[in-house]
Scaffold this motif. Sequence first.
Motif, PDB file in Angstrom:
ATOM      1  N   SER A 211       0.846  -1.186   0.000  1.00 54.41           N
ATOM      2  CA  SER A 211       0.000   0.000   0.000  1.00 54.41           C
ATOM      3  C   SER A 211       0.882   1.237   0.000  1.00 54.41           C
ATOM      4  CB  SER A 211      -0.923   0.000   1.229  1.00 54.41           C
ATOM      5  OG  SER A 211      -1.655   1.201   1.296  1.00 54.41           O
TER       6      SER A 211
ATOM      7  N   TYR B  92       0.239   3.635  -8.289  1.00 59.17           N
ATOM      8  CA  TYR B  92       0.503   2.318  -7.697  1.00 59.17           C
ATOM      9  C   TYR B  92      -0.788   1.546  -7.521  1.00 59.17           C
ATOM     10  CZ  TYR B  92       3.671  -0.872  -5.273  1.00 59.17           C
ATOM     11  OH  TYR B  92       4.465  -1.943  -4.926  1.00 59.17           O
ATOM     12  N   ASN B  93      -1.849   2.253  -7.167  1.00 57.15           N
ATOM     13  CA  ASN B  93      -3.180   1.646  -7.057  1.00 57.15           C
ATOM     14  C   ASN B  93      -3.909   1.878  -8.367  1.00 57.15           C
ATOM     15  OD1 ASN B  93      -2.516   1.131  -4.391  1.00 57.15           O
ATOM     16  ND2 ASN B  93      -3.439   3.029  -3.669  1.00 57.15           N
TER      17      ASN B  93
ATOM     18  N   ARG C 242      -0.215  -2.186 -12.941  1.00 58.07           N
ATOM     19  CA  ARG C 242       0.423  -1.060 -12.270  1.00 58.07           C
ATOM     20  C   ARG C 242       1.364  -0.341 -13.220  1.00 58.07           C
ATOM     21  NH1 ARG C 242       2.210  -3.796  -6.524  1.00 58.07           N
ATOM     22  NH2 ARG C 242       0.338  -3.234  -5.329  1.00 58.07           N
TER      23      ARG C 242
END
Length: 335
Positions: free
Chosen positions: A172, A208-209, A223
Amino acid sequence: IQVENDDHINKLIELNQKILKTESIRSNIKSDYKNGYFKAFFCLNEENNINGYVIITNGYSTWQHRIVFIEKLWLNKNFDLEVQFEILQVIINGLFDYARKNFLNRINFNLSLESEENQKLYEFFSSPELQIANLTILEKWLIFEMQYDALNEFANLNIITNNDYRVVKVESMENYADSVRELIREIALFENLEDQFETKSELLIRDYNFDEEILDKLTVYSRFYECMIVLNKENQVIGYAIYFMNYDLDRGRGCYLEDLYIQEKYRKQGLGTYFWCRVANDAFENFGAKFMQWSVLEWNKPAIQFYLKYKSINLTESKKVNFLRFTRERIHSWF
């Protein structure tokens, strides 16, 4: 037009049959395309004959976020140079449009100038109409590569590091974006290129998300980049690596290492080598990488010696590979 079906892929393979010598390689290209590991576009004439094509991958700049890499570009040599240049302009126009629609801020191209064909292509790119920047000349960037055998050997080195440090694959980015951004700023200062530093924590998190709907038909690898970090015993981020998949028609999937950084006071204890090994391992497991590439400034002699120690190849020296770029300003000024 975008390459998007089996007939298109078969045409792409047919145009490259001299290098795609085995059925396994041809089969891998078909599956890799379906999995979204690369994209390709054809330039067609009125009779739907292929006059040129470009193969690209989405990548990442730690300073300017989303980018695209040109992995291969071909023009039909049956036409004279004037027509070839027109074909190239059509292809670049399509690439710029793709970049603008998808918030891609740079288009990079590592081009070997060994052959007369590529020298002519470079002349086209350097023309007043296209105005590509040669960063090997302007900023003294070199391109390095670790090929499969050396990468495999390196990834399997038995390196022991101090137990005070932990290498973590980021799950995360929300938890680490601010810390990683500060380390990215340190690199920009070290490389005397702080004017290019535009990194925003919220964009590191966004990319990234990744939302698959932003770029069409990315399926398995969605990604823009991967990230590993190094934590000290106080759980402070003291190092990071950002890397992503790139592609070669002949060899298949590779890994482009955008940044690998350890803060200075934590160096000279084997941590950097251990960290790089961990990244190489992840590139094998996550990408099935057959090679790893990266860039380094010519004056950074300690880093270059470190790379050469582990059988890396200076492609700029050995194959005259130049680091070319269309900047964001050029992408948005083309109409």
